[in-house]
Design an enzyme around this catalytic site. Structure first.
Site, short mmCIF file in Angstrom:
data_model
loop_
_atom_site.label_atom_id
_atom_site.label_comp_id
_atom_site.label_asym_id
_atom_site.label_seq_id
_atom_site.Cartn_x
_atom_site.Cartn_y
_atom_site.Cartn_z
N LYS A 213 0.81 -1.34 0.05
CA LYS A 213 -0.01 0.09 -0.06
C LYS A 213 0.82 1.26 0.00
CE LYS A 213 -4.22 -1.92 1.79
NZ LYS A 213 -5.41 -1.59 2.93
N ARG A 247 -3.73 -9.90 5.38
CA ARG A 247 -3.90 -10.06 4.11
C ARG A 247 -2.76 -9.43 3.34
NH1 ARG A 247 -6.37 -6.75 0.18
NH2 ARG A 247 -8.12 -7.74 -0.78
#
Length: 274
Positions: A213, A247
């Site tokens: 991210k 995740r």
């Protein structure tokens, strides 16, 4: 799903053309199946399938298109893999169809706020993951503000969990996710990571998704395809702060890092128990 003491690894499988990291790579069913099997071989405990990008600025996808993307993959995987399948969706129609095709976890970035989502989750009775997001994908990164990000995210997640429980979903079916990168600045994300133990103390398993991210890019000044090492570091820190599920895109590397962290934590427990 969460009976093991180590954090579970959720492998990301996006069957989308526009996801921020792997958009377009696994649109073809054969490619998606091969990637799922590869992640399982590398140690994935859950495969999370998404047919709608939730990257900042992403446009919504019609129900019919999302179903067209995810259902063939879920149906094919359900008969050939040994780990649970998660459906990453905010649409009750997709939740219901995915469950019928073989999914056993509903992973909703919108925290079951769509009309009918709570009732659908309670009726299906599957495991669910509630995520915090400030705003919606097209606008969530436009100057998000909090007075106390950890407290506000915790209170939101607990309120959503209470609504699901009131609708009849057992508490033990609920997982919470602080939503790293979803309506948060870098400082908000770092505060949530440091405060992850406070979320875990609420009694629900915590899912942490920081893989590749923008927070990694901001900290290391790296493009999305060069964020492996930063992602592993964040996943390891999250595990040591109480995350139950991680995740990730890079399963093998994360698994190896967790083994190291687990050995240290086990030794720490032994020392404290002496």
């Amino acid at each position: 799903m969460l009976e093991e003491t180590r954090p579970q690894i959720m492998g990301v499988l996006n069957v989308t053309p526009d996801s921020f990291s792997d958009g377009g790579k696994f649109l073809a069913a054969d490619a998606a199946l091969a990637q799922a099997e590869r992640m399982i071989d590398e140690g994935a405990d859950i495969i999370d399938i998404g047919g709608e990008s939730t990257r900042p600025g992403a446009d919504p996808v019609p129900v019919e298109e999302e179903l067209r993307r995810v259902l063939p993959v879920i149906e094919a995987l359900a008969g050939r893999i040994r780990v649970p399948i998660s459906i990453d969706t905010a649409k009750p129609e997709v939740m219901r169809a995915a469950a019928g095709a073989g999914a056993s976890l509903l992973n909703d970035v919108n925290a079951f706020r769509a009309e009918g989502a709570v009732a659908t989750a309670a009726e299906l009775g599957l495991d669910v993951c509630i995520m915090h997001m400030k705003g919606e994908p097209r606008t969530m990164q436009l100057q998000p503000q909090y007075d106390d990000v950890v407290a506000e995210v915790r209170d939101f997640l607990l309120a959503r969990a209470s609504e699901l429980e009131a609708a009849g979903l057992p508490r033990e079916r609920i997982i919470i996710d602080p939503g790293f990168g979803f309506g948060k600045t870098l400082q908000h994300n770092l505060a949530l990571l440091a405060g992850l133990g406070e979320l875990a103390a609420a009694g629900y398993p915590v899912l942490a998704g920081m893989s590749r991210k923008s927070m990694v890019g901001a900290l290391l000044d790296t493009p999305v395809d060069d964020r492996l090492y930063g992602s592993i570091a964040l996943a390891t820190i999250a595990a040591m702060h109480g995350a139950s599920i991680l995740r990730v895109h890079d399963v093998r590397a994360t698994r190896d890092a967790l083994r190291i962290a687990g050995a240290v934590l086990a030794q720490q427990s032994n020392v404290e128990g002496v």
